[in-house]
Design a protein around this motif. Structure first.
Motif, PDB file in Angstrom:
ATOM      1  N   UNK A 184       2.976   3.448   5.235  1.00  0.00           N
ATOM      2  CA  UNK A 184       1.744   2.860   6.030  1.00  0.00           C
ATOM      3  C   UNK A 184       2.342   1.591   7.037  1.00  0.00           C
ATOM      4  N   UNK A 185       2.113   1.703   8.336  1.00  0.00           N
ATOM      5  CA  UNK A 185       2.426   0.671   9.135  1.00  0.00           C
ATOM      6  C   UNK A 185       1.445   0.029   9.899  1.00  0.00           C
ATOM      7  N   UNK A 186       1.605  -0.844  10.705  1.00  0.00           N
ATOM      8  CA  UNK A 186       0.614  -1.574  11.744  1.00  0.00           C
ATOM      9  C   UNK A 186       0.957  -0.665  12.956  1.00  0.00           C
ATOM     10  N   UNK A 187      -0.162  -0.477  13.742  1.00  0.00           N
ATOM     11  CA  UNK A 187       0.014   0.514  14.848  1.00  0.00           C
ATOM     12  C   UNK A 187       0.425  -0.337  16.002  1.00  0.00           C
ATOM     13  N   UNK A 236       0.693  -1.111  -0.019  1.00  0.00           N
ATOM     14  CA  UNK A 236      -0.014  -0.060   0.046  1.00  0.00           C
ATOM     15  C   UNK A 236       0.997   1.340   0.118  1.00  0.00           C
ATOM     16  N   UNK A 237       2.136   1.081   0.586  1.00  0.00           N
ATOM     17  CA  UNK A 237       3.206   2.338   0.689  1.00  0.00           C
ATOM     18  C   UNK A 237       3.500   2.702  -0.842  1.00  0.00           C
ATOM     19  N   UNK A 238       3.848   1.664  -1.571  1.00  0.00           N
ATOM     20  CA  UNK A 238       4.332   1.879  -2.795  1.00  0.00           C
ATOM     21  C   UNK A 238       3.289   2.325  -3.724  1.00  0.00           C
ATOM     22  N   UNK A 239       2.018   1.819  -3.469  1.00  0.00           N
ATOM     23  CA  UNK A 239       0.781   2.248  -4.306  1.00  0.00           C
ATOM     24  C   UNK A 239       0.324   3.770  -4.045  1.00  0.00           C
ATOM     25  N   UNK A 240       0.415   4.121  -2.917  1.00  0.00           N
ATOM     26  CA  UNK A 240       0.071   5.489  -2.422  1.00  0.00           C
ATOM     27  C   UNK A 240       1.116   6.514  -2.316  1.00  0.00           C
ATOM     28  N   UNK A 241       2.393   6.209  -2.242  1.00  0.00           N
ATOM     29  CA  UNK A 241       3.435   7.041  -1.911  1.00  0.00           C
ATOM     30  C   UNK A 241       3.642   7.449  -0.381  1.00  0.00           C
ATOM     31  N   UNK A 242       2.578   7.066   0.243  1.00  0.00           N
ATOM     32  CA  UNK A 242       2.467   7.310   1.805  1.00  0.00           C
ATOM     33  C   UNK A 242       3.443   6.191   2.606  1.00  0.00           C
ATOM     34  N   UNK A 295      -5.711  -3.137  10.712  1.00  0.00           N
ATOM     35  CA  UNK A 295      -5.685  -1.691   9.995  1.00  0.00           C
ATOM     36  C   UNK A 295      -4.520  -1.092  10.065  1.00  0.00           C
ATOM     37  N   UNK A 296      -4.243   0.049   9.225  1.00  0.00           N
ATOM     38  CA  UNK A 296      -2.785   0.562   9.520  1.00  0.00           C
ATOM     39  C   UNK A 296      -2.811   1.916   9.904  1.00  0.00           C
ATOM     40  N   UNK A 297      -1.850   2.495  10.092  1.00  0.00           N
ATOM     41  CA  UNK A 297      -1.637   4.056  10.411  1.00  0.00           C
ATOM     42  C   UNK A 297      -0.855   4.513   9.279  1.00  0.00           C
ATOM     43  N   UNK A 298      -0.893   5.878   8.992  1.00  0.00           N
ATOM     44  CA  UNK A 298      -0.206   6.680   7.948  1.00  0.00           C
ATOM     45  C   UNK A 298       0.491   7.579   8.625  1.00  0.00           C
ATOM     46  N   UNK A 299       2.183   7.590   8.131  1.00  0.00           N
ATOM     47  CA  UNK A 299       2.722   8.590   8.884  1.00  0.00           C
ATOM     48  C   UNK A 299       2.593   9.865   8.032  1.00  0.00           C
TER      49      UNK A 299
END
Length: 302
Positions: free
Chosen positions: A145-148, A137-143, A280-284
């Motif tokens: 994302x990690x597990x909390x 998901x990080x590669x797809x969005x450029x953000x 679910x994930x968190x976004x930095x």
């Protein structure tokens, strides 16, 4: 009034110049290396709905197994002050979202799903699966994302976060109280079991807009299970983390081995196993988050 004029001494200038040059050099290296590339053109197609949890002070029951001598006691309450907002997925990752990762030949198919209904939360996924999805998901969005962590999930869950206290003897010297507490909790958990996952939004929202937390899907965190040995006065003697077993949270905490996908097949380290495993994930939102993303793609974990 005269305009404010900054005065710099020679030693200050001698200190500032190398620092500025180093910052400029670092920025140039990062830019030329492509570590801060722009987000993909179709990033918006993969962006999940999120909620922002505003900073506040809150209390929650500490995670882990606490012992005084050879007896298990309740974990202490922890009060923390979060000074930064947290951006977290409003809903758990759905089957539809996860299947897109599977279709990209990145994620492994989930285990034990009898229907491909896209608006159900994905279940039958391990900690390792969740990490793979976060990187995808990080590669797809450029953000980034990690597990909390367990603490971050407690921050987001608010009053929905479980209190795992059993009302045990704080001195830990009455095993009968422990046995009765375990029996009551397991009986209550069996009575609440709801084996069929429900569509996203079925369990409502908490006071922060977080949906479905504490339903029948337990959520992976990146917090390692720990065993904490206390001294007779209640202070910590030692902490033994087990970073192959991670905390999952739903109606209660349930530490699970990282590769387990179906909790009914075993792998629960302590207590009653979950009904289902999802995440679910968190976004930095930090300015250097894209750099973290690129480093992770290159096999560097920070």
């Amino acid at each position: 009034m005269p305009a404010f004029q900054a005065t710099f001494t020679k030693p200050m200038v001698q200190t500032l110049i190398p620092a500025v040059l180093l910052a400029v050099l670092a920025a140039s290296v990062v830019q030329q290396s492509g570590l801060l590339d722009a987000a993909p053109a179709d990033a918006a197609l993969h962006e999940p709905r999120t909620v922002v949890i505003q900073p506040r002070q809150f209390s929650y029951r500490g995670d882990g197994e606490y012992l005084r001598g050879s007896y298990v006691v309740d974990a202490p309450m922890v009060t923390v002050t979060e000074t930064r907002p947290l951006t977290i997925m409003k809903f758990q990752v759905s089957i539809g979202d996860y299947e897109t990762c599977v279709a990209d030949y990145v994620c492994d198919p989930p285990e034990g799903i009898s229907t491909a209904q896209p608006d159900l939360p994905v279940t039958g996924v391990s900690y390792d699966d969740a990490q793979t999805y976060a990187a995808w998901l990080s590669r797809k969005t450029g953000s980034f994302w990690t597990l909390p962590s367990d603490r971050q999930l407690a921050f987001a869950a608010g009053t929905s976060f479980p209190d795992d206290a059993l009302g045990l003897d704080p001195n830990g010297n009455n095993p009968a109280i422990r046995w009765l507490a375990d029996y009551r909790r397991e009986a209550a958990e069996r009575a609440k079991r709801d084996p069929a996952p429900r569509i996203l939004g079925s369990f409502g929202e908490n006071e922060h807009g977080l949906a479905d937390f504490g339903g029948n899907v337990w959520e992976w965190t990146d917090t390692c299970h720990q065993r904490v040995q206390l001294k007779s006065d209640g202070s910590v003697r030692s902490i033994e983390p087990t970073c192959g077993v991670y905390v999952t949270v739903g109606n209660h905490r349930s530490p699970m081995t990282s590769f387990v996908r179906d909790p009914r097949g075993g792998g629960c380290a302590v207590g009653t196993p979950p009904d289902h495993l999802g995440f679910r994930l968190i976004r930095s939102t930090r300015w250097y988050a894209p750099l973290l993303n690129r480093l992770r793609d290159r096999g560097i974990q920070l």
